[in-house]
Enzyme design. Structure first.
Site, short mmCIF file in Angstrom:
data_model
loop_
_atom_site.label_atom_id
_atom_site.label_comp_id
_atom_site.label_asym_id
_atom_site.label_seq_id
_atom_site.Cartn_x
_atom_site.Cartn_y
_atom_site.Cartn_z
N LYS A 162 63.02 38.52 35.85
CA LYS A 162 62.34 39.60 35.14
C LYS A 162 60.94 39.82 35.69
O LYS A 162 60.42 38.98 36.43
CB LYS A 162 62.27 39.31 33.64
CG LYS A 162 61.34 38.18 33.25
CD LYS A 162 61.19 38.18 31.73
CE LYS A 162 59.85 37.65 31.33
NZ LYS A 162 59.51 37.73 29.95
N GLN A 163 60.36 40.95 35.36
CA GLN A 163 58.98 41.21 35.74
C GLN A 163 58.12 41.06 34.50
O GLN A 163 58.21 41.84 33.57
CB GLN A 163 58.84 42.61 36.34
CG GLN A 163 57.40 42.93 36.70
CD GLN A 163 57.27 44.21 37.51
OE1 GLN A 163 58.21 44.69 38.13
NE2 GLN A 163 56.07 44.78 37.50
N GLY A 164 57.32 40.01 34.51
CA GLY A 164 56.43 39.78 33.37
C GLY A 164 55.17 40.61 33.54
O GLY A 164 55.12 41.52 34.36
N ALA A 165 54.14 40.27 32.76
CA ALA A 165 52.92 41.05 32.81
C ALA A 165 52.21 40.90 34.14
O ALA A 165 51.65 41.83 34.66
CB ALA A 165 51.99 40.65 31.67
N GLU A 166 52.24 39.70 34.71
CA GLU A 166 51.47 39.55 35.94
C GLU A 166 52.23 38.88 37.06
O GLU A 166 51.66 38.58 38.10
CB GLU A 166 50.17 38.79 35.65
CG GLU A 166 50.37 37.48 34.95
CD GLU A 166 49.03 36.77 34.76
OE1 GLU A 166 48.15 36.99 35.60
OE2 GLU A 166 48.90 36.01 33.81
N LYS B 296 57.55 31.81 40.34
CA LYS B 296 56.66 32.77 39.69
C LYS B 296 55.76 33.33 40.77
O LYS B 296 54.93 32.62 41.32
CB LYS B 296 55.83 32.03 38.63
CG LYS B 296 54.92 32.91 37.83
CD LYS B 296 54.40 32.12 36.64
CE LYS B 296 53.50 32.98 35.79
NZ LYS B 296 53.02 32.24 34.61
N ASP C 181 46.39 31.84 26.39
CA ASP C 181 47.30 32.94 26.04
C ASP C 181 48.41 32.41 25.13
O ASP C 181 49.59 32.52 25.42
CB ASP C 181 47.89 33.55 27.32
CG ASP C 181 48.68 34.83 27.05
OD1 ASP C 181 48.53 35.40 25.95
OD2 ASP C 181 49.46 35.24 27.92
#
Lengths: 334, 238
Positions: B9-13, B29, B133
């Site tokens: 998946k494409q996370g926030a960063e 990652k 976070d």
């Protein structure tokens, strides 16, 4: 069919607008502009509003082509904002409501921005970045409230830019943020500044004091244009980052930028790049609606009025602190 | 090797890929280049976050906080290779799935997890690891011993569940009470906005945090109250 008039005066903009079922009939505004190097203070701002409000009201009525009798609800900004300027608009709104024998409704300023943005851009259920002189929030709708996912831990982004404009003694006309934006376009050399993101929150006061403390030294190596450029690049990168994090967290694919800083084209451009990289859509408006105005208050008030929200006259007060998530959103059923 | 990479998946960063590294299921990652920000800023942020993430994972290991094991750091390709938990659920999804049930026993399980979260965050703070976070998206539940229990009830079997903390990109090591207060405030805000149907979740977590250890707790509570006051009561103009 609802015709609503809205009075906005929470900061240095005085705006009155009239709206008929989402159609804008008039949108009039005056801005209190201070000399370079100075910000606006509550008392002087309130005096400015007092001196101009009758003229703006007349102008708004004339432009709209309607008579006060046709208005269904008188809306005004209840908060958040500066107490004295808010009071000026609330008094005039209450007087009009009594004179014309119409219901009155206090509106949350932030909700006004969000609903106006949704109306103009037709964004359906966006993640909202609300950026202005007093607010920096990432908002998303869930279960009858606009919920705050992220916000500044200290000062607002507009405040950070305005205060830096004061350090450089830039003009406050038409607005300090606009002048920073124009200077930044000519900036070339990037200065590394503190970058402070905490989850979906940001901290901006450190950047400002970093620059304030070293301004004389910095100006030896960098032009004022370079500094404006570096400041914008840094704080906007922080904002885009937390917006993206909130989108990933909420699985959202729409962003709406509202608030005075929202008309900054560089911010819109950066947000647009982020959105295209993750297949999302960006929505933004221009200065007529991004900058505080009366129409947004009229529109948000009209939505609440149509959904049955009522406010007895004795509750038609103002409050300096009024959270976005305090408002029960009666007009959305998703 | 890149041909075998499967994007998860494409996370926030970062983009997350899964692969097989030295015979183990591995998560890559990759903090891909962000074109919206200045290249110098992008490079320095990325490098710093890769470093922070690796450093905190190692530190968590000594503190006894479960995280993915670190396999490899590749600055050139902006990648971290780490352990991939094939069978896991985020605490966020676990709580959202709870909604479909009103069973009292399930609510007790949520309390058990709230206590576990409070204790784990405290353990990190005792070791001066500030996560930066803390959200329920960054907490995973995994089974201690893999079972064949059906997916919908497996995560309720709390005696066999472990909590894993992930996503240390914004983390850093700091002894100050201020940063711990901010960390707690960030968690509280994430819970209010994401899990508004469980209004007592944070207080339960905070109680567990406080009772886990007494060291410095008064200072941390008062700093947290300070940070909270700054956020909630700040004047908001315009």
């Amino acid at each position: 069919m609802v015709i609503a008039i809205g009075f906005e005066g929470s900061a240095n903009k005085l705006g009155i607008g009239i709206v008929k079922d989402g159609e804008i009939l008039s949108n009039c505004r005056r801005t209190y502009i201070t000399p370079p190097g100075e910000g606006f203070l509550p008392r002087e701002t309130a005096e400015h509003h007092q001196q101009n409000i009758h003229e703006v009201l007349q102008e708004a009525l004339d432009q709209s082509g309607i008579t006060p009798q046709e208005i269904d609800v008188v809306c005004y900004t209840k908060g958040p904002g500066m107490g004295a300027p808010l009071t000026v608009c609330a008094i005039v709104a209450r007087t009009c409501a009594l004179l014309w024998n119409k219901p009155i409704l206090g509106v949350n300023h932030c909700i006004g921005h969000i609903e106006m943005g949704r109306l103009i851009t037709k964004a359906n259920n966006p993640t909202v970045l609300y950026v202005s002189g007093g607010n920096t929030q990432i908002i998303a709708y869930s279960r009858q409230r606009y919920r705050i996912f992220g916000e500044t831990l200290d000062i607002a982004v507009g405040n950070c830019l305005d205060r830096f404009a004061r350090v450089l003694k830039l003009s406050n006309a038409p607005s300090p943020g606009y002048n920073i934006e124009q200077m930044a376009k000519k900036g070339k050399k990037y200065l590394h500044l503190p970058y402070c993101v905490k989850g979906m929150d940001v901290s901006l006061s450190g950047i400002l004091s970093y620059m304030e403390d070293r301004i004389d030294e910095l100006l030896k190596d960098y032009t004022p244009e370079d500094l404006c450029y570096s400041l914008q690049e840094t704080v906007f990168a922080m904002l885009v980052e937390i917006t993206e994090r909130a989108m990933a967290h909420c699985a959202s694919d729409e962003v709406l930028i509202v608030g005075g800083v929202g008309c900054n084209e560089r911010l819109q451009e950066m947000m647009g790049v982020m959105c295209s990289e993750r297949g999302a859509n960006i929505f933004a408006t221009d200065e007529r609606f991004c900058i505080d105005n009366g129409v947004m208050i009229a529109h948000a008030g009209a939505l609440a009025h149509a959904a049955g929200t009522r406010m007895p006259l004795e509750h038609a007060t103002v409050t300096q602190r009024y959270r976005t998530d305090d408002v029960l959103v009666t007009w959305r059923d998703d | 090797m890149s041909a075998e990479l499967k994007i998860l998946k494409q996370g926030a960063e970062a983009k997350l890929y899964i692969c097989n590294y030295l015979g183990k299921p591995t998560l890559i990652k990759e903090r891909f280049k962000k074109n919206y920000r200045h290249p110098d800023l992008d490079t320095s942020i990325t490098k710093e976050r890769i470093k922070n993430e690796a450093r905190s994972i190692v530190r968590c290991k000594t503190a006894g906080v479960k995280t993915p094991a670190l396999y490899l750091v590749d600055f050139e390709r902006r990648r971290i290779y780490m352990e991939h938990f094939e069978h896991s659920i985020t605490v966020k999804d676990f709580i959202i799935n709870l909604k479909s049930t009103t069973n009292q026993g399930d609510m007790n399980t949520l309390d058990v997890y709230a206590d576990l979260i409070g204790g784990t965050v405290r353990k990190m703070h005792e070791n001066n690891i500030i996560h930066g976070d803390l959200t329920t998206s960054n907490m995973l539940l995994i089974e201690k011993d893999p079972s064949n229990i059906a997916e919908n009830t497996k995560w309720l079997n709390h005696s066999n569940i472990e909590l894993v903390i992930i996503d240390f990109g914004l983390s850093f090591i700091d002894t100050s009470v201020e940063d711990k207060g901010v960390d707690l405030y960030v968690l509280e805000r994430a819970l209010i906005s994401t899990h508004n149907d469980y209004p007592n979740l944070f207080s339960r977590i905070f109680e567990a945090y406080k009772s886990y250890s007494k060291k410095n707790i008064k200072e941390i509570i008062s700093k947290y109250e300070d940070v909270r006051a700054r956020g909630r009561k700040r004047t908001m103009v315009g």
